[in-house]
Design an enzyme around this catalytic site. Structure first.
Site, mmCIF file in Angstrom:
data_model
loop_
_atom_site.group_PDB
_atom_site.id
_atom_site.type_symbol
_atom_site.label_atom_id
_atom_site.label_comp_id
_atom_site.label_asym_id
_atom_site.label_seq_id
_atom_site.Cartn_x
_atom_site.Cartn_y
_atom_site.Cartn_z
ATOM 1 N N PRO A 11 43.136 34.148 34.054
ATOM 2 C CG PRO A 11 45.492 32.944 34.213
ATOM 3 C CD PRO A 11 44.629 34.657 34.584
ATOM 4 C CG ASN A 12 42.240 28.674 35.399
ATOM 5 O OD1 ASN A 12 42.071 27.597 34.552
ATOM 6 N ND2 ASN A 12 43.081 28.789 36.096
ATOM 7 N NE ARG A 19 38.688 28.065 38.898
ATOM 8 C CZ ARG A 19 39.438 29.203 39.284
ATOM 9 N NH1 ARG A 19 38.976 30.543 38.612
ATOM 10 N NH2 ARG A 19 40.563 29.237 39.958
ATOM 11 C CE1 TYR A 24 37.278 31.581 43.154
ATOM 12 C CE2 TYR A 24 37.208 29.414 42.241
ATOM 13 C CZ TYR A 24 37.937 30.318 42.875
ATOM 14 O OH TYR A 24 39.317 30.356 43.169
ATOM 15 C CG ASN A 75 38.842 37.883 39.007
ATOM 16 O OD1 ASN A 75 39.889 37.522 39.571
ATOM 17 N ND2 ASN A 75 37.688 37.565 39.512
ATOM 18 C CB ALA A 78 45.868 31.844 39.833
ATOM 19 C CD GLU A 99 43.729 42.915 44.031
ATOM 20 O OE1 GLU A 99 44.159 43.619 44.751
ATOM 21 O OE2 GLU A 99 44.046 41.671 44.298
ATOM 22 C CG HIS A 101 40.243 38.798 44.096
ATOM 23 N ND1 HIS A 101 40.857 38.020 43.064
ATOM 24 C CD2 HIS A 101 41.013 39.783 44.351
ATOM 25 C CE1 HIS A 101 41.969 38.640 42.908
ATOM 26 N NE2 HIS A 101 42.274 39.715 43.921
ATOM 27 C CG LEU A 102 33.977 35.892 41.542
ATOM 28 C CD1 LEU A 102 34.107 34.682 40.510
ATOM 29 C CD2 LEU A 102 32.475 36.792 41.453
ATOM 30 N NE ARG A 108 39.690 30.200 47.832
ATOM 31 C CZ ARG A 108 39.619 30.230 46.684
ATOM 32 N NH1 ARG A 108 39.634 31.360 46.036
ATOM 33 N NH2 ARG A 108 39.674 28.995 46.341
HETATM 34 C C1 DQA Z 1 39.874 34.588 42.112
HETATM 35 C C2 DQA Z 1 40.672 34.076 43.337
HETATM 36 C C3 DQA Z 1 41.977 33.361 42.842
HETATM 37 O O1 DQA Z 1 42.715 33.192 44.335
HETATM 38 C C4 DQA Z 1 41.532 32.565 42.069
HETATM 39 O O2 DQA Z 1 42.909 32.001 41.822
HETATM 40 C C5 DQA Z 1 40.885 32.824 41.019
HETATM 41 C C6 DQA Z 1 39.787 33.627 41.193
HETATM 42 C C7 DQA Z 1 38.381 35.121 42.614
HETATM 43 O O3 DQA Z 1 37.781 35.805 41.973
HETATM 44 O O4 DQA Z 1 37.907 35.099 43.777
HETATM 45 O O5 DQA Z 1 40.879 32.193 39.844
HETATM 46 O O6 DQA Z 1 40.479 35.663 41.543
#
Ligand code: DQA
Length: 145
Positions: A11-12, A19, A24, A75, A78, A99, A101-102, A108
């Protein structure tokens, strides 16, 4: 043996570029995916990418990858912090699982410190921005060599 990597984006992540760029970066998801695909090709892998804002779509993509893809790079956005269902699906995938993440969720807000996926993947790569995607290709290539 399959040379396909399934790249999953939760998501997102379709909003990347606009964003929270201070967290990011300015690159769009399409740019990350293109770069990932180019790096994968250099290692003789093909990439299938799915982005979805819906948990069930991602779960079904993991199910469908079993016996088809050699690796999943995910990725989960959330959903990383909330989805035991996605973690269960990932646990049943028999290939390599990374897994990514950026940002570095551990540095955080507290709700980002839990990853439901961390315990079911080969490893996690976080906090390197666009480089997280490059490192994931490298990890898949090394683990499958
Ligand atoms: C994320 C980190 C997550 O906490 C966040 O909700 C994201 C992006 C990252 O790539 O840093 O949507 O997965």
């Amino acid at each position: 043996m399959s040379r396909e990597i399934l790249l999953l984006s939760g998501p997102n992540l379709d909003e990347l570029g606009t964003r929270s760029p201070e967290i990011y970066g300015h690159q769009t998801l399409e740019e990350h995916v293109d770069r990932f695909g180019a790096q994968a090709k250099a290692h003789d892998f093909t990439v299938r990418h799915l982005q979805s804002n819906f948990e069930g779509d991602l779960i079904e993509a993991v199910h469908a990858a079993n016996g088809v893809a050699a690796a999943i790079v995910i990725n989960a956005g959330a959903l990383t912090h909330t989805s035991w269902a996605l973690a269960d699906a990932m646990a049943s995938f028999s290939g390599v699982k990374i897994e990514i993440h950026l940002s570095n969720p551990a540095a955080r807000e507290p709700f980002r410190h839990l990853s439901t996926l961390a315990g079911v993947v080969n490893g996690s790569i976080a906090g390197f921005g666009a480089l997280s995607y490059d490192l994931a290709v490298e990890a898949v290539a090394r683990l499958l060599s």
